[in-house]
Design an enzyme around this catalytic site. Structure first.
Site, short mmCIF file in Angstrom:
data_model
loop_
_atom_site.label_atom_id
_atom_site.label_comp_id
_atom_site.label_asym_id
_atom_site.label_seq_id
_atom_site.Cartn_x
_atom_site.Cartn_y
_atom_site.Cartn_z
N HIS A 176 -5.34 -3.56 5.78
CA HIS A 176 -4.50 -3.52 4.47
C HIS A 176 -5.82 -4.56 3.20
CE1 HIS A 176 -1.27 -5.06 1.15
NE2 HIS A 176 -1.61 -6.29 1.76
N ASP A 184 1.05 -1.09 -0.14
CA ASP A 184 -0.13 -0.19 0.10
C ASP A 184 0.78 0.98 0.37
OD1 ASP A 184 -2.07 -2.08 0.94
OD2 ASP A 184 -1.84 -1.26 2.37
#
Length: 333
Positions: free
Chosen positions: A195, A168
């Site tokens: 996530h 990310d």
């Protein structure tokens, strides 16, 4: 510049070689595991690489072992998990099934949950003091599964368990670079939360290039950071998910962990850990900037000032993340 970086890394390597940093990759034969193993073979801080999978690991090990860096590589077959883990300082777990088109990360849950639980039980038995990096999705649930499994074995140390959310962070830097014409090294974004999807909260307001992004452009980049994995799944058209970028992110995080282990100061990166930040809201695992050191987690940083938009993203993140965490815990209960 590159030469200097490499020289200083190799110096670090020579001074730390006596410590023998053995890294084990569990799931080394898979789509993430193979490129991850290659990248770890090229990391001078890894002195020994132990590759395990239910199929294919000895072949991957033979292949990767020909790369002309100093580390030793060994491959282990399905029935050799304990040997693979012996003496490991760091255990990286990319094992599991990848996401297919139309699948959510939750769809992966049942298969990957049992794989991760069984691997964690082996780590608890053979390498209870190793630092564990969990890549297997859904990370928001698999990290609590590993924690609960280690707890059952009475070896859980919250400082030594990490969910790898680095992809990310990597995506945020790359995508912000793409719309701001600055190199990714100048568009590093702290990404907090979890996530998957709405649990991913990029703090663009905390960077010079990010805080000027507003309106539709802001909404687009946030959506892209949160759902970048879908882009890859769609483009691969049934042939897998983000394996190469995830391998890169996994190697990047493992390198940060190894630098911290070697005593380097100021190694700070977002990672999903047992955290007090939102514990009062029933969210006891959370990703934020974490300082890494010889014991793993040295310090969990507060999230700092955030914008109204980010506050709204955070408020959407927390209840979703709480559900994901509870699902992981319930699996092991």
């Amino acid at each position: 510049m590159l030469r200097t970086a490499l020289t200083s890394q190799s110096r670090l390597f020579s001074s730390s070689a006596a410590r023998l940093t053995k890294v084990a990759v569990l799931g080394a034969g898979g789509g993430i595991g193979q490129p991850l193993s290659l990248l770890l073979k090229s990391d001078p801080l890894v002195t020994s690489l132990s590759l395990y999978d239910i199929r294919g690991a000895p072949g991957v090990a033979a292949d990767v072992s020909h790369v002309d860096t100093a580390s030793e590589v060994n491959g282990y077959a399905a029935d050799q998990l304990d040997q693979a883990l012996e003496g490991a300082k760091v255990v990286v777990i990319p094992a599991g099934v990848p996401r297919k088109p139309g699948m959510t990360r939750d769809d992966l849950f049942n298969t990957n949950a049992s794989i991760v639980r069984d691997l964690a039980a082996a780590v608890a038995r053979v390498a209870p003091t190793a630092l564990i990096c969990v890549i297997s999705n859904p990370v928001n649930s698999t990290v609590p599964i590993v924690a609960a499994t280690l707890e059952k074995a009475d070896v859980f140390d919250p400082k030594r368990l990490f969910g790898v959310t680095t992809l990310d962070v990597v995506r945020a830097a790359r995508f912000l670079s793409g719309i701001s014409d600055a190199p990714p090294s100048e568009t590093v974004v702290t990404v907090i939360g979890g996530h998957s999807g709405a649990t991913i909260v990029p703090l663009l307001s905390q960077t010079a290039h990010g805080k000027v992004v507003t309106g539709e452009a802001y909404e687009k980049i946030v959506q892209r950071i949160q759902f970048g994995g879908d882009e890859v799944v769609k483009a691969k058209d049934g042939a897998g998910s983000a394996t190469l970028s995830m391998a890169y992110a996994g190697a990047k995080f493992t390198n940060a962990l190894l630098r911290g282990l070697n005593g380097e100061k100021g190694v700070i990166t977002p990672t999903f850990v047992k955290s007090p930040l939102y514990e009062d809201q029933g969210v006891d695992f959370f990703s934020s900037n974490v300082e890494l050191g010889p014991n793993g987690v040295e310090k969990i940083h507060p999230i700092g000032p955030i914008s109204a938009e980010e506050q709204a993203l955070l408020e959407a993140c927390l209840p979703e993340l709480k559900k994901n965490i509870e699902k992981g815990k319930a699996f092991v209960a």
